[in-house]
Enzyme design. Structure first.
Site, PDB file in Angstrom:
ATOM      1  N   ASP A 119       2.363  -9.605  -4.731  1.00  0.00           N
ATOM      2  CA  ASP A 119       2.688  -8.187  -4.598  1.00  0.00           C
ATOM      3  C   ASP A 119       3.226  -7.885  -3.208  1.00  0.00           C
ATOM      4  OD1 ASP A 119       2.000  -7.459  -7.109  1.00  0.00           O
ATOM      5  OD2 ASP A 119       0.082  -6.542  -6.575  1.00  0.00           O
ATOM      6  N   LYS A 175       5.878  -4.020  -5.895  1.00  0.00           N
ATOM      7  CA  LYS A 175       6.119  -2.641  -6.315  1.00  0.00           C
ATOM      8  C   LYS A 175       5.916  -1.810  -5.064  1.00  0.00           C
ATOM      9  CE  LYS A 175       4.252  -3.531 -10.819  1.00  0.00           C
ATOM     10  NZ  LYS A 175       3.200  -3.251 -11.749  1.00  0.00           N
ATOM     11  N   MET A 220      -3.577   5.542  -2.430  1.00  0.00           N
ATOM     12  CA  MET A 220      -2.267   5.976  -2.922  1.00  0.00           C
ATOM     13  C   MET A 220      -2.064   7.480  -2.707  1.00  0.00           C
ATOM     14  SD  MET A 220      -2.035   3.671  -6.381  1.00  0.00           S
ATOM     15  CE  MET A 220      -3.646   4.110  -6.984  1.00  0.00           C
TER      16      MET A 220
HETATM   17  C1  SAM Z   1      -1.868   0.114  -5.870  1.00  0.00           C
HETATM   18  S1  SAM Z   1      -3.224   0.377  -4.790  1.00  0.00           S
HETATM   19  C2  SAM Z   1      -3.920  -1.240  -4.801  1.00  0.00           C
HETATM   20  C3  SAM Z   1      -5.281  -1.310  -4.159  1.00  0.00           C
HETATM   21  C4  SAM Z   1      -5.774  -2.728  -4.007  1.00  0.00           C
HETATM   22  N1  SAM Z   1      -5.969  -3.342  -5.284  1.00  0.00           N
HETATM   23  C5  SAM Z   1      -7.060  -2.799  -3.210  1.00  0.00           C
HETATM   24  O1  SAM Z   1      -8.111  -3.125  -3.734  1.00  0.00           O
HETATM   25  O2  SAM Z   1      -7.000  -2.532  -2.001  1.00  0.00           O
HETATM   26  C6  SAM Z   1      -2.409   0.456  -3.228  1.00  0.00           C
HETATM   27  C7  SAM Z   1      -3.138   1.370  -2.246  1.00  0.00           C
HETATM   28  O3  SAM Z   1      -4.154   0.646  -1.574  1.00  0.00           O
HETATM   29  C8  SAM Z   1      -4.309   1.160  -0.272  1.00  0.00           C
HETATM   30  N2  SAM Z   1      -4.097   0.082   0.696  1.00  0.00           N
HETATM   31  C9  SAM Z   1      -3.917  -1.209   0.414  1.00  0.00           C
HETATM   32  N3  SAM Z   1      -3.851  -1.945   1.533  1.00  0.00           N
HETATM   33  C10 SAM Z   1      -3.994  -1.075   2.555  1.00  0.00           C
HETATM   34  C11 SAM Z   1      -4.030  -1.219   3.987  1.00  0.00           C
HETATM   35  N4  SAM Z   1      -3.907  -2.392   4.583  1.00  0.00           N
HETATM   36  N5  SAM Z   1      -4.206  -0.103   4.733  1.00  0.00           N
HETATM   37  C12 SAM Z   1      -4.350   1.102   4.158  1.00  0.00           C
HETATM   38  N6  SAM Z   1      -4.320   1.292   2.813  1.00  0.00           N
HETATM   39  C13 SAM Z   1      -4.160   0.211   2.035  1.00  0.00           C
HETATM   40  C14 SAM Z   1      -3.302   2.306  -0.119  1.00  0.00           C
HETATM   41  O4  SAM Z   1      -3.964   3.499  -0.478  1.00  0.00           O
HETATM   42  C15 SAM Z   1      -2.277   1.916  -1.140  1.00  0.00           C
HETATM   43  O5  SAM Z   1      -1.519   3.041  -1.558  1.00  0.00           O
END
Ligand code: SAM
Length: 268
Positions: free
Chosen positions: A42, A64, A175
Site C-alpha cells: 500500500d 490508494k 482518515m
Molecule cells: C485507510 S486507514 C488504514 C489504517 C491502518 N490499517 C492502520 O491500522 O493504521 C489510513 C489512515 O490511517 C491513519 N494513519 C496511518 N498511518 C499514519 C501515520 N503514520 N500518521 C498518522 N496517521 C496515520 C490516517 O488516519 C490515515 O488516513
C-alpha cells in the site's frame, strides 16, 4: 534461527506493516518480507519497511492515495490470487494493522473463495502507535476509561458514527484530515464541549511527525496555520492534553496551541 517465520510457496500473507517507523514491524512480518517471492504494498507503507524485502522478489505498488488515484480492489485481489497460483509466496502488505480500515475482510474472502491458503499477521496500528509517539496515552486513570476508534470519512457521507460515539472518553479518528472541519462540527453538534483537548497528529512515527494540540473548537485554525496534513490521527478527549507534558519523540517541530489559540513552536 535467523528467519523462523518463512513464507510458504502458494500462500498469501495479509500483513500489517505498522505505522511508519520500521522498528515497529513485528518479527513475523519481517521474516515473511525477507522470504517472500512477491509483495503487494500500500501507499502508506514506509520505504524503510520495504527495505527488508529480498532484492529478487517482485514488488507491486497497489497504493490508494486518500481521495486520489486508486488501484481497483478487484485488481489487487486478482494479483494476489494469480501470483499465489503461480507458486509464489505472496505478502499483501498494508499500513498499520490490516484489521482496521484495511479491507482485510474483502481480501480474505477473495482468497477463501479461490481456495488459496492465507494467514493474517496483525500489525501495530496507527490508531494506537501515533498517539503513543506523541506522548498521548489513550486511557488514563481518572481521565479516560473508554475509547472509540472511528473513521472521519463518514462525517460528509450522511453516516453518523462520530455523532453516536462522540461521548467516548477518548476518540481516535482516522482518515479525518481532509474532513477536519466536518469532524469538529459534528462533535460540537453532538455536545462535546468546545474546550475539549484535541490533537492532530500528522505523519506519526516518522521523521516528519507533527503534533498540533488545541482545544477542539480551535483545532481547524491551528492545523491551517501549520503545514501538517494527511495522513493524520486526530485524538479528542482529556488525554490529548497529556501530550504536552509527555511528548518524547524527536520530530523536527512540535507545536502547542494554548487556550488563547497562540502557537508556540518548540524546536527540539
Ligand atoms: C485507510 S486507514 C488504514 C489504517 C491502518 N490499517 C492502520 O491500522 O493504521 C489510513 C489512515 O490511517 C491513519 N494513519 C496511518 N498511518 C499514519 C501515520 N503514520 N500518521 C498518522 N496517521 C496515520 C490516517 O488516519 C490515515 O488516513
Amino acid at each position: 534461527v535467523s528467519a523462523p517465520f518463512e513464507a510458504r510457496a502458494g500462500h498469501v500473507y495479509l500483513v500489517g506493516a505498522g505505522p511508519g517507523d520500521p522498528g515497529l514491524l513485528t518479527l513475523k512480518a519481517h521474516d515473511l518480507l525477507a522470504s517472500c517471492g512477491c509483495v503487494l504494498y500500500d501507499q502508506l507503507v514506509d520505504p524503510g519497511v520495504l527495505a527488508f524485502v529480498r532484492p529478487e522478489a517482485e514488488r507491486i505498488a497497489v497504493g490508494k492515495v486518500g481521495h486520489g488515484p486508486q488501484t481497483a480492489q478487484p485488481w489487487i485481489e486478482h494479483l494476489m490470487i494469480a501470483r499465489a497460483r503461480r507458486g509464489l509466496a505472496v505478502v499483501r502488505l498494508k499500513g498499520g494493522c490490516p484489521t482496521l480500515f484495511g479491507r482485510l475482510g474483502e481480501e480474505a474472502m477473495a482468497l477463501r473463495g479461490a481456495a488459496i491458503p492465507y494467514e493474517i499477521v496483525p500489525g501495530v496500528t496507527s490508531a494506537l502507535a501515533v498517539p503513543a509517539y506523541a506522548g498521548i496515552p489513550l486511557t488514563h486513570r481518572g481521565l479516560a476509561a473508554s475509547l472509540a476508534i472511528v473513521t472521519g470519512h463518514c462525517a460528509d457521507r450522511g453516516q453518523r458514527p462520530l455523532r453516536s460515539l462522540a461521548h467516548a472518553d477518548t476518540l481516535v479518528i482516522l482518515m479525518g484530515a481532509r474532513s477536519l472541519a466536518e469532524v469538529v462540527a459534528e462533535l460540537l453538534a453532538a455536545g462535546r464541549p468546545p474546550d475539549t483537548p484535541a490533537a492532530f497528529l500528522s505523519r506519526g512515527t516518522s521523521r516528519d511527525q507533527q503534533a498540533i494540540r488545541a482545544p477542539l473548537v480551535d483545532l481547524c485554525r491551528a492545523v491551517a496555520r501549520s503545514n501538517a496534513g494527511a495522513p493524520a490521527v486526530i485524538v479528542v478527549g482529556g488525554v490529548a492534553a497529556l501530550g504536552e507534558r509527555l511528548s518524547w519523540f524527536r520530530p523536527d517541530i512540535d507545536e502547542f496551541v494554548g487556550e488563547t489559540g497562540s502557537i508556540d513552536r518548540i524546536v527540539v
